[in-house]
Design a protein around this motif. Structure first.
Motif, short mmCIF file in Angstrom:
data_model
loop_
_atom_site.label_atom_id
_atom_site.label_comp_id
_atom_site.label_asym_id
_atom_site.label_seq_id
_atom_site.Cartn_x
_atom_site.Cartn_y
_atom_site.Cartn_z
N GLY A 13 -5.49 45.64 -28.55
CA GLY A 13 -5.52 44.18 -28.61
C GLY A 13 -4.12 43.62 -28.52
N SER A 24 -1.15 40.92 -27.16
CA SER A 24 -0.81 40.39 -25.83
C SER A 24 -0.16 41.43 -24.92
N THR A 25 0.48 42.46 -25.49
CA THR A 25 1.25 43.40 -24.67
C THR A 25 0.41 44.08 -23.58
N ASP A 46 -9.48 47.51 -32.62
CA ASP A 46 -9.59 46.56 -33.73
C ASP A 46 -10.03 45.21 -33.19
N ARG A 61 -10.44 40.82 -34.45
CA ARG A 61 -10.19 39.74 -35.41
C ARG A 61 -11.52 39.09 -35.75
N ASN A 68 -9.59 39.81 -29.48
CA ASN A 68 -9.13 40.86 -28.56
C ASN A 68 -10.15 41.09 -27.44
N LEU A 96 2.19 47.91 -30.97
CA LEU A 96 3.02 48.05 -32.18
C LEU A 96 3.37 46.66 -32.66
N HIS A 125 2.80 47.81 -37.83
CA HIS A 125 1.34 48.02 -37.81
C HIS A 125 0.87 48.40 -36.42
N ALA A 178 -3.19 48.73 -34.25
CA ALA A 178 -4.55 48.24 -34.41
C ALA A 178 -4.48 47.22 -35.55
N LYS A 189 -0.68 39.53 -40.29
CA LYS A 189 -0.70 38.88 -38.97
C LYS A 189 -2.03 38.14 -38.85
N ARG A 237 -10.12 41.14 -40.48
CA ARG A 237 -10.22 41.94 -39.26
C ARG A 237 -11.09 43.17 -39.49
N LYS A 285 10.14 43.94 -31.28
CA LYS A 285 9.64 45.23 -31.76
C LYS A 285 10.79 46.20 -32.09
C1 6PG Z 1 -4.09 42.63 -32.92
C2 6PG Z 1 -3.65 43.95 -32.35
C3 6PG Z 1 -2.32 44.40 -32.94
C4 6PG Z 1 -1.32 44.30 -31.80
C5 6PG Z 1 0.11 44.23 -32.30
C6 6PG Z 1 1.07 43.89 -31.19
O1 6PG Z 1 -5.27 42.38 -33.01
O2 6PG Z 1 -3.25 41.81 -33.20
O3 6PG Z 1 -4.56 44.88 -32.25
O4 6PG Z 1 -2.27 45.66 -33.47
O5 6PG Z 1 -1.45 45.41 -30.94
O6 6PG Z 1 0.16 43.23 -33.28
O7 6PG Z 1 0.73 42.61 -30.71
P1 6PG Z 1 1.40 42.01 -29.40
O8 6PG Z 1 1.07 42.93 -28.29
O9 6PG Z 1 0.77 40.67 -29.21
O10 6PG Z 1 2.88 41.95 -29.66
#
Ligand code: 6PG
Length: 225
Positions: free
Chosen positions: A42, A44-45, A69, A71, A81, A133, A138, A140, A162, A167, A190
């Motif tokens: 999930g 944005s990356t 994971d 939300r 996600n 990451l 954290h 997932a 976050k 979740r 990061k």
């Molecule tokens: C979520 C994700 C979470 C995400 C990291 C990185 O639901 O928020 O699963 O683990 O991978 O927070 O988030 P970005 O890719 O947005 O920096």
């Protein structure tokens, strides 16, 4: 196991490499076992990699998609996600509904986790698990300082630092039940978490008990000397 660090110039290169690796692993798994099971990350990356992946010539009917994971938001909420993955990838593929296993996080953390657990139990081992990451280390929805019963494959998450706070997440053991583990890490935000990981500090991303070396694709912005 300490990961393999794969350094790329920027986020675009990370996305390209990720889409190539996923596509290659899919072809191999389908050749070997007739199907490919992928746990989607999930955040944005991974979006850019998902957009590249959908352009590939693949036997999509042999893919099965799961989520690491989710939300606890209504099914079509833009911050889900599953909504991100559908818009960037799944809605562009010729898939049957039974190939996509969303986490029913709209039911709330406890019910959502309980409903997804048997699906994960039966789907293991996954061919590939994708993860991101977070700035605090954290991955997932497994956050620093939060513990979960190790016998649970899918866990309810409360008070996540976050947003949103509620979740559902695959637990460490479930994320480790895979043939491949691929992290995508881009951007300056990061740096601290990645540096902690490289120093061998026990952050959630480093605690997935796989018996092989995970692959981490990282760009220069996240990599600090
Ligand atoms: C979520 C994700 C979470 C995400 C990291 C990185 O639901 O928020 O699963 O683990 O991978 O927070 O988030 P970005 O890719 O947005 O920096």
């Amino acid at each position: 196991m300490r990961p393999h660090w794969n350094l790329f110039h920027d986020a675009d290169e990370v996305a390209w490499a990720a889409a190539e690796i996923i596509g290659e692993m899919a072809r191999h798994a389908i050749e070997q076992r007739g199907r490919f099971t992928l746990v989607l990350a999930g955040g944005s990356t991974p979006m850019a990699a998902y957009r590249l992946l959908r352009e590939q010539a693949q036997e999509w009917s042999r893919w099965a998609f799961f989520f690491g994971d989710e939300r606890c938001l209504p099914p079509f909420h833009p911050e889900r996600n599953s909504v991100m993955a559908r818009e960037a990838l799944l809605d562009h593929l010729p898939l049957a509904s039974h190939q996509v296993h969303e986490i029913p996080a709209e039911l709330g953390p406890e019910k959502g986790a309980a409903r997804y657990e048997p699906l994960v139990r039966n789907a293991r081992p996954f061919d590939l698990v994708l993860l991101g990451l977070g700035e605090d280390g954290h991955t997932a929805s497994l956050f620093p300082g939060q513990t979960h019963p190790p016998d649970r494959l899918v866990v309810p998450v409360h008070d996540a630092p976050k947003p949103p706070p509620e979740r559902v997440s695959l637990n460490y053991g479930a994320l480790a039940a895979c043939r491949g583990l691929l992290f995508l890490v881009t951007g300056r935000a990061k740096r601290h978490a990645l540096a902690e990981w490289r120093r061998g500090r026990p952050i959630p991303a480093s605690r997935i008990p796989v018996s092989f070396r995970p692959e981490v694709l990282v760009d220069e912005a996240a990599w600090s000397e």
